[in-house]
Each structure stands twice: as C-alpha cells, then as structure tokens.
Design an enzyme around this catalytic site. Structure first.
Site, mmCIF file in Angstrom:
data_model
loop_
_atom_site.group_PDB
_atom_site.id
_atom_site.type_symbol
_atom_site.label_atom_id
_atom_site.label_comp_id
_atom_site.label_asym_id
_atom_site.label_seq_id
_atom_site.Cartn_x
_atom_site.Cartn_y
_atom_site.Cartn_z
ATOM 1 N N SER A 1 73.411 137.631 39.566
ATOM 2 C CA SER A 1 71.958 136.562 39.569
ATOM 3 C C SER A 1 70.771 136.717 40.122
ATOM 4 O O SER A 1 70.618 137.575 41.421
ATOM 5 C CB SER A 1 73.288 134.965 40.074
ATOM 6 O OG SER A 1 72.161 134.087 39.914
ATOM 7 N N TYR B 1 77.438 131.385 47.745
ATOM 8 C CA TYR B 1 76.693 132.192 46.624
ATOM 9 C C TYR B 1 76.260 133.399 46.126
ATOM 10 O O TYR B 1 77.586 134.241 45.576
ATOM 11 C CB TYR B 1 77.220 130.877 45.263
ATOM 12 C CG TYR B 1 76.711 131.403 44.371
ATOM 13 C CD1 TYR B 1 77.906 131.781 43.372
ATOM 14 C CD2 TYR B 1 75.300 131.393 43.958
ATOM 15 C CE1 TYR B 1 77.869 132.571 42.114
ATOM 16 C CE2 TYR B 1 75.391 132.004 42.259
ATOM 17 C CZ TYR B 1 75.897 132.160 41.050
ATOM 18 O OH TYR B 1 76.050 132.312 40.373
ATOM 19 N N LYS C 1 77.411 137.861 45.465
ATOM 20 C CA LYS C 1 76.662 138.248 44.256
ATOM 21 C C LYS C 1 76.327 139.598 45.077
ATOM 22 O O LYS C 1 76.562 140.442 44.313
ATOM 23 C CB LYS C 1 76.227 137.297 43.513
ATOM 24 C CG LYS C 1 76.219 136.326 42.936
ATOM 25 C CD LYS C 1 76.657 136.679 41.797
ATOM 26 C CE LYS C 1 78.036 136.043 40.753
ATOM 27 N NZ LYS C 1 78.970 136.503 39.690
HETATM 28 N N1 UFG Z 1 67.047 119.978 38.435
HETATM 29 C C1 UFG Z 1 67.237 118.838 38.783
HETATM 30 N N2 UFG Z 1 67.974 117.493 38.564
HETATM 31 C C2 UFG Z 1 69.339 118.147 38.157
HETATM 32 C C3 UFG Z 1 69.160 119.389 38.556
HETATM 33 C C4 UFG Z 1 68.185 120.303 38.633
HETATM 34 O O1 UFG Z 1 65.472 118.256 38.519
HETATM 35 O O2 UFG Z 1 69.745 117.235 37.903
HETATM 36 C C5 UFG Z 1 66.370 121.277 38.676
HETATM 37 C C6 UFG Z 1 66.205 122.042 39.941
HETATM 38 O O3 UFG Z 1 65.814 121.273 41.034
HETATM 39 C C7 UFG Z 1 65.546 122.917 40.393
HETATM 40 C C8 UFG Z 1 65.401 123.107 37.908
HETATM 41 O O4 UFG Z 1 65.719 122.006 37.684
HETATM 42 O O5 UFG Z 1 64.350 123.031 40.253
HETATM 43 C C9 UFG Z 1 66.887 124.072 37.505
HETATM 44 O O6 UFG Z 1 67.836 123.945 38.621
HETATM 45 P P1 UFG Z 1 69.195 124.610 38.037
HETATM 46 O O7 UFG Z 1 70.708 124.195 39.425
HETATM 47 O O8 UFG Z 1 69.796 124.364 36.241
HETATM 48 O O9 UFG Z 1 69.295 125.637 38.097
HETATM 49 P P2 UFG Z 1 68.725 126.876 39.596
HETATM 50 O O10 UFG Z 1 67.749 127.810 39.196
HETATM 51 O O11 UFG Z 1 68.909 125.713 40.929
HETATM 52 O O12 UFG Z 1 70.477 127.537 39.327
HETATM 53 C C10 UFG Z 1 70.562 128.620 38.717
HETATM 54 C C11 UFG Z 1 72.496 128.441 38.856
HETATM 55 C C12 UFG Z 1 72.412 129.314 39.812
HETATM 56 C C13 UFG Z 1 71.777 131.018 39.590
HETATM 57 C C14 UFG Z 1 70.312 130.220 40.293
HETATM 58 C C15 UFG Z 1 69.335 131.669 39.590
HETATM 59 O O13 UFG Z 1 72.419 127.401 38.982
HETATM 60 O O14 UFG Z 1 73.964 129.817 39.744
HETATM 61 O O15 UFG Z 1 70.293 129.642 38.435
HETATM 62 O O16 UFG Z 1 67.894 131.299 39.457
HETATM 63 F F1 UFG Z 1 71.578 131.806 40.322
#
Ligand code: UFG
Length: 350
Positions: A134, A159, A163
């Site tokens: 990831s 997590y 990885k």
């Molecule tokens: N976000 C919101 N509201 C929500 C959910 C998310 O505003 O309800 C925002 C988060 O703060 C973030 C963006 O949307 O800024 C993306 O969030 P995600 O949780 O969809 O994705 P992340 O980039 O935080 O994390 C994901 C996976 C991880 C992985 C990572 C790789 O959850 O497992 O991408 O970059 F490791």
C-alpha cells in the site's frame, strides 16, 4: 496457469479473480470470510458463467495462520499434477483505525499469516508471488510531490507497518537469491469503482472508513450526509487529494506483474499502482454528483488523525515495465460505483 489467491472473496480479490479467470487461469481461492461475504464468491461464479469463461476456481475457507490448511491446498494441487505455480497474496486486515486499536491482531494476522504462506510456498517449491502492499507505507513528501518507488518508507500506523514488514521479509527472501523466487510488490494507491456488470463491488463491514464507499452510501440515501475531514488542507480547494484508480485497472496490473515476473529466472519488482492523477475530496464528490445526477449532501468536520493532504503516485515505472495504462477515468469509477450500489443497495446478499 494455476494460481492461488489469498483473500479472494474481498473487494480487490473478486475483481482480480475475474480478470485472471478471463485470461485463462484456474484459481484456488482462499478466504476466511472474517471481512468478506460468501455471496461474493457466488457472484463471481455467476459472472464467470455470464462471461462464458471456461477457467475454473475452487474456494477454500480458512486462515493463513493455519499451516495444515495451507499445506493441504498445495499438496492436493501437486497430487493432481497441476501444481499451484503462483500466488497473488491479498489477504490481510486493512483498517487503519482498527490497527491503532488492535495492533497485536494486525501483526498476527498480516505478518504471521504471510510468513506461514511463504514457508508453505517454499516447501512446495512455488516461488512466484505478487503481494498487495500500500501507498500508506510512504512518508509524506510534501505538497504536490509525486511518490515514486524510491520515496522514503515510514508508515505512521500499525496497518502500514505490517505492510512494510511483509515487504522487508519478501526482500530478504529475494536477497539470498538461492531459491530463485520471483516477487512483485504492488503498492496500491486508492482503488475505487466496481466491475461494470454491477455484480461484484466493495461492501465494507460496518460503517465505511473510506471515502468512496461513504459517498455511495450517501448517494443511495443510506446515510444522511458525507462528512468531509478537513477543509483547510494546503490543496487546490482545501480538501485532501488522492490518486483514485479503478479496481479493474488495478486487477489487471496483478496479472501483468505476474507475467512479467515469469520472464526472469529470479526477480524483485516493486511498483506503484496508481494513475498519477490527483483528485480532491470535493472533486470526487462533484464528479459523482454530476455524472450520476444524484445528490450528495456533505458537511465539513475536522481533519482525520493521521491523514495527509496529498498522496499521488508517480506510476511511470509500472506503465513502462508492465506496458500498462490505467484505462478508466474518475467518471468511469463513479459510474461503476453507482451501478453497483443501485443494483445492490445493501451490498451482497447476507
Ligand atoms: N475522507 C472524508 N470522509 C470520509 C472518508 C474519507 O473526507 O468519510 C477523506 C479522508 O480524510 C482522505 C480522503 O477522503 O483525505 C481519502 O480517504 P480514504 O480513507 O478513502 O483513503 P486514504 O487515502 O486515507 O487511505 C486509503 C486506504 C488505506 C491505504 C491508503 C493508500 O484506506 O488502506 O489509501 O494511500 F493504505
């Protein structure tokens, strides 16, 4: 080729499985169903039939930490004179928040499960593997800096640490180079969307943690509004920017990585799998709304702990080495995500 997929009933697993089957591979699918649904496997079979795919798969319900369970799958395939040639290793716990609450569980499932798998692979002389890592393992590099495969690795949650640890183990296995392992590590950015049939898709357990499943829940009136975590990030519109990739483009990269590995006697191939394009939370919400003609009410709340403003891949290496290009646009991802939730408002039948 006969390929074993661990975590094959999950979101990435089902989409990778259909791509591998379409390419003429027979599969052994392992899943413990602690984070996925048996109905996903039924759907996979149904989809295989409508697409008139002749390749076959078997499903094995079990845990990677159970060595006997793993050995039986490898030994049965050997006895049948059609041994497992390669493994696509996707199984693992994946919630950043849970990993902070239950670190020992994450180390046990992810790292011990992987070590067990590698031991059994060595025993049965199956030394070809594609591992699902990831982008979360990278250290944040600053505003608008693309992450390439040589970017500093410094995960900030258990997590991500598991990885990174599994990557290290695989690199050690490769370093000795005595046993001729072929290893590909794929560092995923943000996979979203669904198969265009709408038969398989993402169905997280409980409240979705990730943005796209949260958007589709609001779009289908299952949640009242989307909470956007942070409006004052140093980005174009104040919301965080990510590199969203269509899950079918990601699925395809697994098979291409495996084919590429097979060209070598021994190899370690580490690749970022993203599109190289940054999309903010608001961009994604607005694209989803306009392309699907639906409403997504939202409000802003404070930043989520541990988040970064900008996580986007330099994906040139994967494009060049795999001769692969992500085909689907953000619009395609939104159309396919909407199609999935419209056809399956409560996800898979439970
Ligand atoms: N976000 C919101 N509201 C929500 C959910 C998310 O505003 O309800 C925002 C988060 O703060 C973030 C963006 O949307 O800024 C993306 O969030 P995600 O949780 O969809 O994705 P992340 O980039 O935080 O994390 C994901 C996976 C991880 C992985 C990572 C790789 O959850 O497992 O991408 O970059 F490791």
């Amino acid at each position: 080729m006969r390929i074993l997929i661990t975590g094959g009933a999950g979101y990435i697993g089902t989409h990778t499985a259909i791509n591998l089957l379409e390419n003429g591979n027979d599969l052994e699918i392992i899943d413990s169903f602690i984070n996925s649904y048996p109905a996903a496997i039924k759907r996979l079979n149904y989809l295989k039939n409508i697409l008139k795919i002749d390749s076959k798969f078997n499903i094995h319900n079990g845990d990677l930490r159970n060595q006997k369970f793993l050995e039986k799958i490898f030994s049965d395939s050997k006895k049948s004179n059609n041994p497992i040639e390669a493994v696509i290793h996707l199984a693992g716990l994946k919630s950043v928040g849970d990993s902070i609450r239950f670190p020992e569980k994450y180390w046990d499932f992810n790292v011990n499960g992987s070590i067990n798998l590698f031991k059994v692979m060595e025993k049965y002389e199956c030394r070809n593997i594609v591992f699902s890592s990831s982008a979360t393992i990278y250290k944040y590099q600053g505003k608008e800096v693309l992450l390439d495969e040589n970017s500093v690795i410094e995960p900030t949650n258990p997590y991500g640490q598991t990885k990174a640890e599994i990557e290290k183990i695989l690199q050690d296995i490769n370093k000795e180079n005595v046993n001729k392992w072929r290893i590909s590590i794929l560092r995923y950015f943000n996979p979203i969307g669904a198969h265009s049939s709408g038969l398989i898709g993402e169905d997280p357990f409980g409240e979705p943690n990730n943005l796209f499943p949260a958007i589709i829940k609001v779009s289908s009136n299952q949640t009242r509004e989307l909470k956007i975590f942070g409006y004052d990030w140093p980005t174009i519109d104040g919301t965080a920017v990510r590199d969203y990739i269509h899950v079918m483009d990601l699925a395809k990269a697994h098979y291409l990585a495996l084919l590429k590995l097979m060209e070598f006697e021994s190899k370690l191939l580490i690749l970022n799998i993203g599109t190289g394009i940054g999309t903010s939370v608001l961009d994604l919400v607005n694209t989803f709304k306009s392309i699907n003609k639906c409403d997504i009410p939202y409000s802003f709340t404070e930043r989520r702990k541990g988040d970064f403003p900008y996580v986007v891949a330099d994906n040139k290496m994967a494009e060049k080495i795999l001769n692969w290009k992500p085909r689907n646009t953000i619009e395609d991802m939104c159309i396919d995500g909407w199609n999935w939730i419209k056809k399956n408002p409560s996800g898979y039948p439970k």
